[in-house]
Design a protein around this motif. Sequence first.
Motif, mmCIF file in Angstrom:
data_model
loop_
_atom_site.group_PDB
_atom_site.id
_atom_site.type_symbol
_atom_site.label_atom_id
_atom_site.label_comp_id
_atom_site.label_asym_id
_atom_site.label_seq_id
_atom_site.Cartn_x
_atom_site.Cartn_y
_atom_site.Cartn_z
ATOM 1 N N TYR A 12 0.870 -1.345 0.120
ATOM 2 C CA TYR A 12 -0.003 0.044 0.077
ATOM 3 C C TYR A 12 0.730 1.345 0.009
ATOM 4 O O TYR A 12 0.303 2.392 0.338
ATOM 5 N N GLY A 43 3.535 7.377 10.670
ATOM 6 C CA GLY A 43 2.950 7.261 9.339
ATOM 7 C C GLY A 43 4.002 6.719 8.351
ATOM 8 O O GLY A 43 3.630 6.183 7.216
ATOM 9 N N LYS A 46 6.329 2.212 10.537
ATOM 10 C CA LYS A 46 7.098 1.461 11.837
ATOM 11 C C LYS A 46 6.159 0.150 12.041
ATOM 12 O O LYS A 46 6.843 -0.904 12.224
ATOM 13 N N SER A 48 3.869 -1.275 10.388
ATOM 14 C CA SER A 48 3.789 -2.181 9.136
ATOM 15 C C SER A 48 4.850 -3.161 9.397
ATOM 16 O O SER A 48 4.960 -4.489 9.300
ATOM 17 N N ASP A 59 1.310 -8.437 3.622
ATOM 18 C CA ASP A 59 0.700 -7.540 2.552
ATOM 19 C C ASP A 59 2.195 -6.587 1.960
ATOM 20 O O ASP A 59 2.170 -5.376 2.298
ATOM 21 N N GLU A 166 7.704 0.981 19.366
ATOM 22 C CA GLU A 166 7.398 2.267 20.213
ATOM 23 C C GLU A 166 7.238 1.514 21.725
ATOM 24 O O GLU A 166 6.058 1.963 22.248
ATOM 25 N N LEU A 199 9.597 6.561 17.267
ATOM 26 C CA LEU A 199 9.547 7.969 16.550
ATOM 27 C C LEU A 199 10.733 8.843 16.609
ATOM 28 O O LEU A 199 10.851 9.511 15.607
#
Length: 213
Positions: A12, A43, A46, A48, A59, A166, A199
């Motif tokens: 994606y 976003g 991470k 994923s 995926d 995280e 992050l």
Amino acid sequence: MQLAISKLLPTYFEKSRSETSEIWGKDLLWKKGEMIKIVAPSGSGKSSLINFLYGMRKDYEGNIRYDQHDLDKTDAESLASLRKDHISIVFQDLRLFPHQTVQENLEIKRQLNPYHPKEKIAEMAERLGIGKKLPSLARTCSYGEQQRVAIIRALMQPFDFLLLDEPFSHLDNRNSELAMQLMLEETRARQASIVFADLERIEFFPFTSLYHL
Ligand SMILES: Nc1ncnc2c1ncn2[C@@H]1O[C@H](COP(=O)(O)OP(=O)(O)OP(=O)(O)O)[C@@H](O)[C@H]1O
């Protein structure tokens, strides 16, 4: 054991993400014992990545291999066995059993593949300041307390790679450092690796390689 990642990209994501990332679309080889820090703005994928590395999701394009085990081609039974002996994880969303006590959450995990004796649970809980919470239901603990439970749970099993997504998002600096110290001790005792996605750059993680996702 070593972890080889080749030309990985979530299905994606646009192909152009590979141009700016030091992970997506690249060929990387991480050997047991290395400390891998991945700095990843919100976003950037991470969760994923960490889920792909644990074989939770498929995926993606590209390839992930632990020694000869290609995650794409590993059946459910072999994947369970690979995780049981070689890969541990602290999920971003923790995934505790909410209606079990803290002690039960930890003991269930310990019994799957005991690396430590039962007494180690109370010792680690004390060290991270949640000793008094052992008899409490997990769902009644604060998120920061639950985060420490998830960290201790990950240390109940043998592993070559410890995957962290995280892990300190709800902990203050002092508690983050205590938890990191415990994870480092446990990882070094196994001569294992940490793959730590966060992050920002956390000063108290002594990485051997640093990547920007
Ligand atoms: N299955 C999916 N299908 C489509 N898009 C997805 C899927 N999973 C994640 N994404 C998108 O990919 C991007 C990265 O998501 P991911 O959760 O991996 O990021 P992250 O870096 O962990 O973010 P955060 O730090 O906010 O948790 C997001 O824009 C998300 O909406």
